[in-house]
Design a protein around this motif. Sequence first.
Motif, PDB file in Angstrom:
ATOM      1  N   ALA A   4      22.939  -3.597   8.605  1.00  0.00           N
ATOM      2  CA  ALA A   4      22.279  -4.284   9.572  1.00  0.00           C
ATOM      3  C   ALA A   4      22.749  -6.024   9.401  1.00  0.00           C
ATOM      4  CB  ALA A   4      20.726  -4.201   9.484  1.00  0.00           C
ATOM      5  N   SER A   5      22.143  -6.886  10.107  1.00  0.00           N
ATOM      6  CA  SER A   5      22.400  -8.283   9.937  1.00  0.00           C
ATOM      7  C   SER A   5      21.844  -8.746   8.681  1.00  0.00           C
ATOM      8  CB  SER A   5      21.713  -8.851  11.247  1.00  0.00           C
ATOM      9  OG  SER A   5      22.249  -8.167  12.494  1.00  0.00           O
ATOM     10  N   PHE A   6      20.814  -8.379   8.152  1.00  0.00           N
ATOM     11  CA  PHE A   6      20.205  -8.983   6.899  1.00  0.00           C
ATOM     12  C   PHE A   6      20.203  -8.070   5.697  1.00  0.00           C
ATOM     13  CE2 PHE A   6      18.829 -11.772  10.188  1.00  0.00           C
ATOM     14  CZ  PHE A   6      19.252 -13.215   9.836  1.00  0.00           C
ATOM     15  N   LEU A   7      20.664  -8.533   4.719  1.00  0.00           N
ATOM     16  CA  LEU A   7      20.344  -7.875   3.318  1.00  0.00           C
ATOM     17  C   LEU A   7      18.792  -8.010   3.065  1.00  0.00           C
ATOM     18  CD1 LEU A   7      23.383  -8.907   1.397  1.00  0.00           C
ATOM     19  CD2 LEU A   7      22.827  -6.656   1.940  1.00  0.00           C
ATOM     20  N   ARG A   8      18.197  -7.164   2.466  1.00  0.00           N
ATOM     21  CA  ARG A   8      16.987  -7.383   2.010  1.00  0.00           C
ATOM     22  C   ARG A   8      16.767  -8.127   0.856  1.00  0.00           C
ATOM     23  NH1 ARG A   8      13.262  -7.580   2.040  1.00  0.00           N
ATOM     24  NH2 ARG A   8      11.713  -5.939   1.470  1.00  0.00           N
ATOM     25  N   ALA A   9      17.665  -8.439   0.010  1.00  0.00           N
ATOM     26  CA  ALA A   9      17.258  -9.136  -1.160  1.00  0.00           C
ATOM     27  C   ALA A   9      18.480 -10.031  -1.379  1.00  0.00           C
ATOM     28  CB  ALA A   9      17.120  -8.276  -2.617  1.00  0.00           C
ATOM     29  N   PRO A  10      18.290 -11.241  -2.078  1.00  0.00           N
ATOM     30  CA  PRO A  10      19.261 -12.264  -2.272  1.00  0.00           C
ATOM     31  C   PRO A  10      19.975 -11.938  -3.671  1.00  0.00           C
ATOM     32  CG  PRO A  10      16.966 -13.055  -2.969  1.00  0.00           C
ATOM     33  CD  PRO A  10      17.059 -11.693  -2.205  1.00  0.00           C
ATOM     34  N   VAL A  11      19.796 -11.156  -4.409  1.00  0.00           N
ATOM     35  CA  VAL A  11      20.262 -10.688  -5.483  1.00  0.00           C
ATOM     36  C   VAL A  11      20.191  -9.091  -5.556  1.00  0.00           C
ATOM     37  CG1 VAL A  11      20.220 -11.007  -8.362  1.00  0.00           C
ATOM     38  CG2 VAL A  11      18.951 -12.649  -6.806  1.00  0.00           C
ATOM     39  N   ALA A  12      21.731  -8.667  -5.765  1.00  0.00           N
ATOM     40  CA  ALA A  12      21.758  -7.365  -5.825  1.00  0.00           C
ATOM     41  C   ALA A  12      21.145  -6.620  -7.003  1.00  0.00           C
ATOM     42  CB  ALA A  12      23.363  -6.918  -5.991  1.00  0.00           C
ATOM     43  N   PHE A  13      20.432  -5.549  -6.619  1.00  0.00           N
ATOM     44  CA  PHE A  13      19.668  -4.722  -7.735  1.00  0.00           C
ATOM     45  C   PHE A  13      20.432  -4.421  -8.892  1.00  0.00           C
ATOM     46  CE2 PHE A  13      17.923  -0.648  -9.047  1.00  0.00           C
ATOM     47  CZ  PHE A  13      16.645  -0.929  -9.408  1.00  0.00           C
ATOM     48  N   ARG A  14      21.679  -4.266  -8.753  1.00  0.00           N
ATOM     49  CA  ARG A  14      22.255  -3.848 -10.140  1.00  0.00           C
ATOM     50  C   ARG A  14      22.548  -5.160 -10.945  1.00  0.00           C
ATOM     51  NH1 ARG A  14      27.042  -0.857  -9.635  1.00  0.00           N
ATOM     52  NH2 ARG A  14      26.383  -0.286  -7.572  1.00  0.00           N
ATOM     53  N   ARG A  15      22.224  -6.237 -10.131  1.00  0.00           N
ATOM     54  CA  ARG A  15      22.368  -7.628 -10.845  1.00  0.00           C
ATOM     55  C   ARG A  15      21.054  -7.895 -11.748  1.00  0.00           C
ATOM     56  NH1 ARG A  15      27.695  -9.346 -11.532  1.00  0.00           N
ATOM     57  NH2 ARG A  15      28.778  -9.214  -9.543  1.00  0.00           N
ATOM     58  N   ILE A  16      19.875  -7.296 -11.260  1.00  0.00           N
ATOM     59  CA  ILE A  16      18.720  -7.812 -11.757  1.00  0.00           C
ATOM     60  C   ILE A  16      18.028  -6.868 -12.756  1.00  0.00           C
ATOM     61  CG2 ILE A  16      16.103  -7.622 -11.129  1.00  0.00           C
ATOM     62  CD1 ILE A  16      16.813  -8.367  -8.191  1.00  0.00           C
ATOM     63  N   SER A  17      18.373  -5.711 -12.735  1.00  0.00           N
ATOM     64  CA  SER A  17      18.038  -4.594 -13.633  1.00  0.00           C
ATOM     65  C   SER A  17      19.308  -3.884 -14.278  1.00  0.00           C
ATOM     66  CB  SER A  17      17.118  -3.492 -13.216  1.00  0.00           C
ATOM     67  OG  SER A  17      15.917  -4.347 -12.645  1.00  0.00           O
ATOM     68  N   SER A  18      19.828  -4.870 -15.406  1.00  0.00           N
ATOM     69  CA  SER A  18      21.207  -4.353 -15.736  1.00  0.00           C
ATOM     70  C   SER A  18      20.806  -3.199 -16.715  1.00  0.00           C
ATOM     71  CB  SER A  18      22.243  -5.416 -16.443  1.00  0.00           C
ATOM     72  OG  SER A  18      21.184  -6.096 -17.333  1.00  0.00           O
ATOM     73  N   ARG A  19      19.879  -2.790 -17.144  1.00  0.00           N
ATOM     74  CA  ARG A  19      19.536  -1.788 -18.124  1.00  0.00           C
ATOM     75  C   ARG A  19      18.315  -0.957 -17.698  1.00  0.00           C
ATOM     76  NH1 ARG A  19      16.183  -3.896 -22.082  1.00  0.00           N
ATOM     77  NH2 ARG A  19      15.591  -6.288 -21.491  1.00  0.00           N
ATOM     78  N   PHE A  20      18.083   0.184 -18.275  1.00  0.00           N
ATOM     79  CA  PHE A  20      16.995   0.751 -18.030  1.00  0.00           C
ATOM     80  C   PHE A  20      15.751   0.075 -18.438  1.00  0.00           C
ATOM     81  CE2 PHE A  20      19.817   4.343 -17.480  1.00  0.00           C
ATOM     82  CZ  PHE A  20      19.230   5.214 -16.687  1.00  0.00           C
ATOM     83  N   GLY A  21      14.904   0.439 -17.793  1.00  0.00           N
ATOM     84  CA  GLY A  21      13.511  -0.391 -18.202  1.00  0.00           C
ATOM     85  C   GLY A  21      13.351  -1.891 -17.459  1.00  0.00           C
TER      86      GLY A  21
END
Length: 359
Positions: free
Chosen positions: A198-215
């Motif tokens: 779509a036209s907009f992403l929902r988050a300005p930081v990719a999820f994989r960049r935020i939680s780079s490990r379990f937990g």
Amino acid sequence: MTVRSARVITYSVVGLFACIAARMTPPLARAPGTDVLGAFADASSASAPSATNELIAVAPGPLVVSSPNALIASPVVVFASNEAKVDTLTVSGVIQSSLFSALDKNADQSLPRSARAELAFTLADIFEYRVDMSKDLQVGDRFSVLVERLQKPNGAVIVSKILGARLALSGNEMEAIRFTSSRATGEYFDGSGKSLRASFLRAPVAFRRISSRFGGRRHPVLGIWRRHKGQDYAAASGTPVRTIGDGVVVFAGRKRGYGNVVDIRHRNGFVSRYGHLRSFGKGVRRGARVTIGSTIGAVGMTGLATGPHLHFELLVNGVQRDPRLALQMKGGEPIPSSERGVFQRLRTRTLGTLALATN
Ligand SMILES: [Zn+2]
């Protein structure tokens, strides 16, 4: 309720000449009105993949990539040593704390840790125009994912692709069906046949960049700066910040508590704002055009921040708005009518397979 974790639906060994397929176990009989799946009720009534044999039939001889929209396009990847194994499995669960921990728990018998993490990231990527996986999930939300699993000749097991997924977030249901369209863009489509792009992403930081490990933590250091209305994303200093949509930079510089901040004007009177940046992206200055997803800066703690995080705001006609509501775009290009029939059949089979594994 019980959620069966990671039940293997089909399994096929694809060799150059060998082709072995195990039958799936028959679906459990379920009485009407005893559905324990709640939000997934309509999926479970979708017809089960009666064409099971068809799904796992792989012709011996030279391997040919099957139709891109076949549910199980197993022999897509062929290794020279001819012993790649491809199968599909369904992982489903209920969110207790985070998507990571749910996948970690429910797929621990079927996928190695690295593949479980990748599955969480990939799932977040698929829904990144609809769901902010770092913020939108609540305890009790459900997911189920149909995964193509691949074992390389060296034994390494990876998730090769997600074929379909369902989410039920606070009762709001979403689907993603992997489909190749000749005209509509994107790899995944929702239940009504609209592209998940779509036209907009929902988050300005990719999820994989935020939680780079379990937990990974769900919530950031909020700091002492209480005047703001926005969303904070905890991430390591230097983590790329992306613009949520195409637009024009209207401000890039220092501004009071925001520290280094970038404002981007989009269509529809939307302005997105990214604060506390450590640095600005290349070429990000007033008047510059930016495209959706491009890096416009790096996470930092400039301005009033007690730790590195991104401060994100969405302004609609100059007023700060909750991005969760403002960005609820159902947009997305639809599959052309000529392909609807194929898509609907694939969707029915995909949802049926998911439903089988979640009962
Ligand atoms: Zn903030």
